[in-house]
Design a protein around this motif. Sequence first.
Motif, PDB file in Angstrom:
ATOM      1  N   ASN A   2       5.566  -8.871  -6.169  1.00  0.00           N
ATOM      2  CA  ASN A   2       5.989  -7.142  -5.883  1.00  0.00           C
ATOM      3  C   ASN A   2       4.995  -6.250  -6.533  1.00  0.00           C
ATOM      4  N   ASN A   3       3.093  -6.630  -6.357  1.00  0.00           N
ATOM      5  CA  ASN A   3       2.541  -5.499  -7.516  1.00  0.00           C
ATOM      6  C   ASN A   3       2.116  -4.457  -6.537  1.00  0.00           C
ATOM      7  N   ASN A   4       2.716  -3.514  -7.240  1.00  0.00           N
ATOM      8  CA  ASN A   4       1.777  -1.907  -6.837  1.00  0.00           C
ATOM      9  C   ASN A   4       1.846  -1.169  -8.022  1.00  0.00           C
ATOM     10  N   GLU A   8       2.263  -1.253 -13.526  1.00  0.00           N
ATOM     11  CA  GLU A   8       1.974  -1.154 -15.122  1.00  0.00           C
ATOM     12  C   GLU A   8       1.277   0.688 -15.685  1.00  0.00           C
ATOM     13  N   LEU A   9       2.628   1.471 -15.333  1.00  0.00           N
ATOM     14  CA  LEU A   9       2.156   2.110 -16.223  1.00  0.00           C
ATOM     15  C   LEU A   9       3.645   3.144 -16.869  1.00  0.00           C
ATOM     16  N   PRO A  10       3.132   3.867 -17.974  1.00  0.00           N
ATOM     17  CA  PRO A  10       4.470   3.895 -19.074  1.00  0.00           C
ATOM     18  C   PRO A  10       5.005   4.588 -18.137  1.00  0.00           C
ATOM     19  N   GLU A  20      -3.307  12.302  -9.713  1.00  0.00           N
ATOM     20  CA  GLU A  20      -4.522  11.501  -8.827  1.00  0.00           C
ATOM     21  C   GLU A  20      -3.525  10.233  -8.190  1.00  0.00           C
ATOM     22  N   ILE A  21      -2.446   9.406  -8.854  1.00  0.00           N
ATOM     23  CA  ILE A  21      -1.571   8.817  -8.293  1.00  0.00           C
ATOM     24  C   ILE A  21      -0.949   8.768  -6.755  1.00  0.00           C
ATOM     25  N   THR A  51       8.108   8.677 -14.510  1.00  0.00           N
ATOM     26  CA  THR A  51       7.604   7.252 -13.594  1.00  0.00           C
ATOM     27  C   THR A  51       8.259   6.736 -13.037  1.00  0.00           C
ATOM     28  N   SER A  52       9.951   6.484 -13.150  1.00  0.00           N
ATOM     29  CA  SER A  52      10.743   6.051 -12.333  1.00  0.00           C
ATOM     30  C   SER A  52      11.000   6.866 -11.337  1.00  0.00           C
ATOM     31  N   GLU A  53      11.503   7.722 -11.703  1.00  0.00           N
ATOM     32  CA  GLU A  53      11.912   9.016 -10.739  1.00  0.00           C
ATOM     33  C   GLU A  53      10.424   9.793  -9.669  1.00  0.00           C
ATOM     34  N   LEU A  54       9.634   9.521  -9.797  1.00  0.00           N
ATOM     35  CA  LEU A  54       8.574   9.511  -9.402  1.00  0.00           C
ATOM     36  C   LEU A  54       8.091   7.813  -7.836  1.00  0.00           C
ATOM     37  N   ARG A  55       8.798   7.126  -8.665  1.00  0.00           N
ATOM     38  CA  ARG A  55       8.607   6.430  -7.680  1.00  0.00           C
ATOM     39  C   ARG A  55       9.459   6.399  -6.190  1.00  0.00           C
ATOM     40  N   GLN A  56      10.398   6.533  -7.420  1.00  0.00           N
ATOM     41  CA  GLN A  56      12.076   6.677  -6.283  1.00  0.00           C
ATOM     42  C   GLN A  56      11.822   7.685  -5.232  1.00  0.00           C
ATOM     43  N   LEU A  57      10.834   8.672  -5.574  1.00  0.00           N
ATOM     44  CA  LEU A  57      10.270   9.672  -4.597  1.00  0.00           C
ATOM     45  C   LEU A  57       9.154   9.356  -3.610  1.00  0.00           C
ATOM     46  N   VAL A  58       8.351   8.495  -4.217  1.00  0.00           N
ATOM     47  CA  VAL A  58       7.836   8.370  -2.386  1.00  0.00           C
ATOM     48  C   VAL A  58       8.377   6.930  -2.193  1.00  0.00           C
ATOM     49  N   ALA A  59       9.333   5.898  -2.554  1.00  0.00           N
ATOM     50  CA  ALA A  59       9.969   5.102  -1.160  1.00  0.00           C
ATOM     51  C   ALA A  59      10.714   5.838  -0.219  1.00  0.00           C
ATOM     52  N   SER A  60      11.124   7.010  -0.852  1.00  0.00           N
ATOM     53  CA  SER A  60      12.264   7.771   0.128  1.00  0.00           C
ATOM     54  C   SER A  60      11.294   8.396   1.137  1.00  0.00           C
TER      55      SER A  60
END
Length: 60
Positions: A2-4, A8-10, A20-21, A51-60
């Motif tokens: 699963n590439n998203n 590859e982000l810090p 931008e993202i 980054t990890s919290e942003l990922r969760q925010l976008v996923a919800s």
Amino acid sequence: MNNNVFDELPLLLAVPHAAEILGISRAAAYRLAASGELPVRRLGGRVYVVTSELRQLVAS
């Protein structure tokens, strides 16, 4: 595999990079950071999006 965009982000992103993202303006991202809607940490006087919290925010 699963590439998203997050793979590859810090761990921390500069606010303009997060904007931008997300496809929003830099000013909008700073407003969201200031209001607490974007998960941020302050280091050395700079504001970074977690980054990890942003990922969760976008996923919800």
